[in-house]
Design a protein around this motif. Structure first.
Motif, PDB file in Angstrom:
ATOM      1  N   ASP A   3       5.451  -4.628  -9.968  1.00 26.67           N
ATOM      2  CA  ASP A   3       5.939  -3.895  -9.517  1.00 26.67           C
ATOM      3  C   ASP A   3       6.718  -2.865  -9.181  1.00 26.67           C
ATOM      4  N   VAL A  40      -4.735  -7.290 -12.342  1.00 24.21           N
ATOM      5  CA  VAL A  40      -4.292  -6.883 -11.664  1.00 24.21           C
ATOM      6  C   VAL A  40      -4.793  -5.641 -10.154  1.00 24.21           C
ATOM      7  N   THR A  43      -6.609  -8.347  -8.344  1.00 28.80           N
ATOM      8  CA  THR A  43      -6.105  -9.455  -7.457  1.00 28.80           C
ATOM      9  C   THR A  43      -5.751  -8.565  -6.420  1.00 28.80           C
ATOM     10  N   ALA A  44      -5.487  -7.452  -6.562  1.00 26.69           N
ATOM     11  CA  ALA A  44      -4.666  -5.915  -5.664  1.00 26.69           C
ATOM     12  C   ALA A  44      -5.764  -6.189  -4.264  1.00 26.69           C
ATOM     13  N   GLU A  47      -6.400  -8.212  -1.915  1.00 23.68           N
ATOM     14  CA  GLU A  47      -5.213  -8.750  -0.470  1.00 23.68           C
ATOM     15  C   GLU A  47      -5.179  -8.018   0.669  1.00 23.68           C
ATOM     16  N   ARG A  48      -5.777  -6.783   0.331  1.00 20.38           N
ATOM     17  CA  ARG A  48      -6.902  -6.159   1.350  1.00 20.38           C
ATOM     18  C   ARG A  48      -7.339  -6.732   2.615  1.00 20.38           C
ATOM     19  N   ALA A  71      -2.953   0.195   1.252  1.00 19.08           N
ATOM     20  CA  ALA A  71      -2.953  -0.404  -0.076  1.00 19.08           C
ATOM     21  C   ALA A  71      -2.507   0.140  -1.422  1.00 19.08           C
ATOM     22  N   ARG A  74       0.995   0.065  -1.664  1.00 23.95           N
ATOM     23  CA  ARG A  74       2.016  -0.701  -1.565  1.00 23.95           C
ATOM     24  C   ARG A  74       2.269  -1.338  -2.771  1.00 23.95           C
ATOM     25  N   HIS A  75       1.892  -0.872  -3.763  1.00 30.31           N
ATOM     26  CA  HIS A  75       2.093  -1.519  -5.256  1.00 30.31           C
ATOM     27  C   HIS A  75       1.947  -0.071  -6.224  1.00 30.31           C
ATOM     28  N   LEU A  78      -0.248   1.062  -9.499  1.00 27.12           N
ATOM     29  CA  LEU A  78      -1.721   0.606  -9.274  1.00 27.12           C
ATOM     30  C   LEU A  78      -2.429   1.973  -9.215  1.00 27.12           C
TER      31      LEU A  78
END
Lengths: 198, 198
Positions: A3, A40, A43-44, A47-48, A71, A74-75, A78
């Motif tokens: 990130d 990627v 995966t993100a 996380e939610r 969300a 956060r990255h 993304l």
DNA sequence: ACCTGAACACCGTTCAAGT
DNA sequence: ACCTGAACACCGTTCAAGT
């Protein structure tokens, strides 16, 4: 993962180095960089954690969009991946199911609910893409400078509201303004539908 | 220039080759690639010929946003440049001046008009970025496949409206839906303001 | 069979050598 | 002084050579 380096810093070579493997060893896990980036994004999305929201359809949509924005922010980086590959995985559609169900129960048609969700998504994701949270101050400064440099004769309105323009370059109030406007618009759609039904 | 190759195809080396000059000769005109891309954005903005629009504030905003969408779609790849460098030049602000003036005259506060314009911009530019006109069919197909692959037990609403979801992946009706919703939302804002004033 | 270093075809940009 | 080819430090990926 990376990130902190941004999308440009995420190269196969550097990632492999970070993982202390040969560059080509990554190709044992993913056929190419696209596949890796897809992973990627997935995966993100995983996380939610979407709690099932309460309240009116408006409250639920508001919660879902705030959560989506958080969300995505956060990255950082993304969003730029998602702009290049409009991917649709079950994890990503979790929130959409919840939001659309709320609208259907409130009386929207299927077509309206689908279009309304997509519009909310485009707005929220567009907001994150165009107003990256880590560069708000910079954007404000740039907007102020650009507005101040305008010939006031040709741009009378903009020249008279430099502060207000700078305020729109990011932040919670700006995001909420657009969100409220959309929801208010949907509300009038719903009322119109109820009226014609009678 | 290189609309046809996309942003990835636009390299200093290939551009120089196209222009039949040495690669480094480009650096006589622009200090680096960023500056060159800025010039590309500026040139594209200059192409826009905004007639002064007529009609109500809603009509004017609708016209300006349709025109912005068309301008962004005229050069695919342009939107990706603008996503990476939020640039503000006089040419880009031409439409903003017109749109904001219309709202001020209609009774919006400066802050409201600024926020409303920014929201419209984010929505329209986000729409072009997320629903590229040259890949709508592909996006529809992908959305339909993803929705069909969903476990219906977990996603009852989405599974029952696959066609409607695919319809939202691009096209004029989807864009107009969001535009109408925003304008309807602004309308209720304006009415609320008039009411409290009395 | 599995893994991976060398090599290939690209980048943007620096820098020194040409005119 | 102006221009620009060679060189540098990067890419993603192919391919053949290692184990």
């Amino acid at each position: 993962l990376l990130d902190r380096e941004g999308l440009d810093g995420l190269s196969m070579r550097r990632l492999a180095e970070q993982l202390k493997m040969g560059t080509m060893s990554l190709y044992r896990y993913y056929p190419d960089k696209n596949a890796l980036l897809d992973a990627v994004v997935d995966t993100a999305a995983a996380e939610r954690a979407i709690r099932h929201p309460r309240g009116s359809w408006k409250d639920q949509l508001r919660y879902l969009m705030r959560e989506l924005r958080a969300a995505l922010e956060r990255h950082p980086g993304l969003i730029r991946i998602r702009l290049q590959r409009p991917m649709i995985s079950p994890g990503i559609l979790r929130g959409e199911e919840v939001g659309i169900r709320a609208m259907l129960e409130a009386g929207f048609t299927k077509s309206q609910a689908a279009r309304a969700w997509r519009t909310l998504f485009v707005y929220t994701a567009g907001y994150v893409a165009f107003s990256p949270s880590d560069r708000v101050d910079d954007a404000r400064r740039q907007a102020r400078a650009a507005a101040a440099a305008l010939p006031p004769g040709d741009y009378p309105s903009l020249s008279a509201m430099i502060d207000q323009l700078a305020d729109t370059m990011g932040g919670d109030p700006q995001f909420e303004f657009g969100l409220d406007a959309l929801l208010a618009g949907y509300d009038s759609l719903l009322r119109a539908r109820r009226d014609t039904r009678r």
